[in-house]
Design an enzyme around this catalytic site. Structure first.
Site, PDB file in Angstrom:
ATOM      1  N   CYS A   1      29.598  41.684  37.351  1.00 19.97           N
ATOM      2  CA  CYS A   1      30.273  40.706  38.212  1.00 19.97           C
ATOM      3  C   CYS A   1      30.029  39.271  37.749  1.00 19.97           C
ATOM      4  O   CYS A   1      29.208  38.544  38.331  1.00 19.97           O
ATOM      5  CB  CYS A   1      29.870  40.851  39.674  1.00 19.97           C
ATOM      6  SG  CYS A   1      31.018  39.913  40.718  1.00 19.97           S
TER       7      CYS A   1
ATOM      8  N   CYS B   1      37.571  40.236  41.069  1.00 16.96           N
ATOM      9  CA  CYS B   1      36.359  39.530  41.424  1.00 16.96           C
ATOM     10  C   CYS B   1      36.658  38.659  42.645  1.00 16.96           C
ATOM     11  O   CYS B   1      37.352  37.641  42.519  1.00 16.96           O
ATOM     12  CB  CYS B   1      35.922  38.667  40.230  1.00 16.96           C
ATOM     13  SG  CYS B   1      34.277  38.007  40.465  1.00 16.96           S
TER      14      CYS B   1
END
Ligand code: FAD
Length: 429
Positions: free
Chosen positions: A179, A358
């Site tokens: 991430c 994201c």
């Protein structure tokens, strides 16, 4: 010369059980569990073995919100025994040796597992120890925290609450990370928190990133530059944390573009995203990994380049996508379909487009939902421009995604939003 037989005796006399299976899944996290759940629907009971040592299964995307004090750690995990598919056999152990030529692995406990097909789903490990002073600082310094570990994530909000004045620094390491948006999400949450609690004017908020850009996709990078400028957040690119001195409350950074140039920052708050790598058992296995230690797969099919009976999914795969659970969801259907085709002697045809998403949380009720493909081109689910900070995307991240993960993805029913995207764009995307 002497040690080898002794070591073997120790391992074998401990346990030395032999198992065999149709498909061995190593790592029962986001990617491994999603594919195992699909496989158990078509294979017989116990034809799938999952090898994973962890008692708890964490939904790591929640760590950002835990760091921000929105949830407690208990909301982010379930026990692995309740998550992994019932019809798979779970061996609670670590892989110690991978032998793809003989289709077997040896576990840390000394078991041998023979397989017909192998799925590598080991994720990325965090290497806090690579930054001198960091582990000590995380344990002893009341201003140092990190959302990247279940051990430290709850400390982040304590640090935010105790902040009085000075530098609040957020880092992004010189390594691949899971991430890539998370290192800056916590920066925005902290800024918002300090503003809401009347301390913003006493804080210098600094985001020091090793990357040459604020975000890899231009559309969202442009939006994020507006966010940091509007909120007076200092961003220093190509700036990499190399040491923490908790006794002096100093963090030392190197300039990646000017070797040897260092800068010392005093801090009141330091949020560290640690360097990461694939686990050593994969990274050092030259038959399975590439030069950077990732499972060497074809980026379209996710099938290993040398061993057709081996696939990889998620963070440990060499496919050049952004490492997220959202990417693992989109990969799960590709791996499942291609693995079944390989198993049944059919041509492997399904392709992964590099989809990753994201949710860039920019405050306590704001989020930019970035979605993109291998070419770093936006691949947005909703028929609106997603480069805006929106409360709807924040609520989706906070309320909709966790149940989607546990109830659909972990049960093999969620392949990412491709179908939804098509419907919402009337078939045009
Ligand atoms: C702070 C943070 C925020 C994030 N935010 C988001 C987000 O908003 N959206 C998003 O999509 N993703 C997010 N992610 C990333 C996401 O969690 C990962 O990309 C995803 O979990 C990857 O899945 P995986 O299966 O590859 O690895 P993991 O889910 O990490 O699973 C790896 C598994 O391998 C096991 N394992 C490790 N070593 C061994 C071994 N030697 N033998 C056997 N098993 C082993 C582990 O126990 C683990 O169960 C975030 C992650 C963090 C840390």
């Amino acid at each position: 010369m002497f040690l080898r037989p002794l070591q073997y005796v120790t391992l074998t006399s401990n346990r030395s059980v032999h198992h065999s299976c149709r498909v061995l899944v190593i790592g029962g996290g986001a990617g491994g569990c999603a594919v195992a759940a699909k496989l158990t629907k078509v294979l017989k009971k116990n034809e799938v073995i999952i090898l994973d040592p962890s008692e708890k299964h964490f939904y790591q995307p929640l760590f950002t919100l835990i760091g921000g004090g929105i949830y407690g750690l208990e909301k982010s995990f379930k026990f692995q025994k309740d998550v992994l598919p019932e019809d798979a056999k779970w061996i609670q152990d670590k892989v110690q040796q991978l032998s793809p030529k003989s289709n077997e692995v040896i576990t840390a406990g000394g078991d041998t597992i023979k397989y017909d097909f192998l799925l590598l789903a080991l994720g990325l490990e965090t290497n806090y120890e690579k930054i001198p002073g960091l582990l000590e600082a995380l344990q002893t310094d009341s201003g140092v925290c990190s959302n990247y570990s279940d051990k430290y994530v709850e400390k982040t909000f304590k640090v935010m609450k105790n902040f009085d004045s000075g530098n609040a620094i957020f880092t992004y390491p010189d390594s691949p990370v899971k991430c890539p948006g998370a290192p800056q999400k916590i920066c925005y949450l902290t800024e918002d928190y300090l503003r809401k609690n009347g301390k913003r004017d006493k804080a210098n908020i600094i985001y020091n990133s090793s990357l040459p850009v604020i975000f890899g996709v231009k559309k969202y990078a442009d939006a994020l530059w507006k966010v940091v400028e509007g909120r007076n957040i200092e961003v220093n690119l190509r700036t990499n944390l190399i040491e923490v001195k908790p006794d002096k409350k100093e963090a030392i950074f190197e300039n990646l573009d000017k070797p040897g140039e260092k800068k010392v920052y005093e801090f009141s708050m330091l949020h560290v995203t640690p360097p990461m790598s694939t686990p050593a058992v994969l990274r050092t296995n030259k038959e399975l990994s590439n030069s950077t230690g990732f499972a060497d797969v074809n980026p379209d099919s996710l099938q290993h380049v040398n061993f057709p009976n081996v696939f990889a999914i998620g963070d440990c795969s060499s496919s050049p996508n952004s490492k997220t659970a959202a990417a693992a969801a989109a990969q799960s259907v590709v791996v499942f379909k291609n693995l079944m085709d390989e198993m049944n002697g059919r041509k492997v045809t399904k392709k992964y487009d590099g989809y990753a998403s994201c949710p860039l949380v920019t405050g306590y009720n704001k989020c930019i939902l970035a979605e993109f493909d291998y070419k770093l081109q936006p691949l947005e689910t909703f028929p609106i421009d997603q480069d805006k900070e929106m409360i709807s995307m924040y609520l989706m991240k906070k309320l909709f995604m966790p149940p989607l993960y546990w109830n659909l993805m972990m049960k093999g029913y969620w392949n990412g939003p491709a179908v939804m995207r098509k419907i919402l764009h009337l078939g045009f995307k």
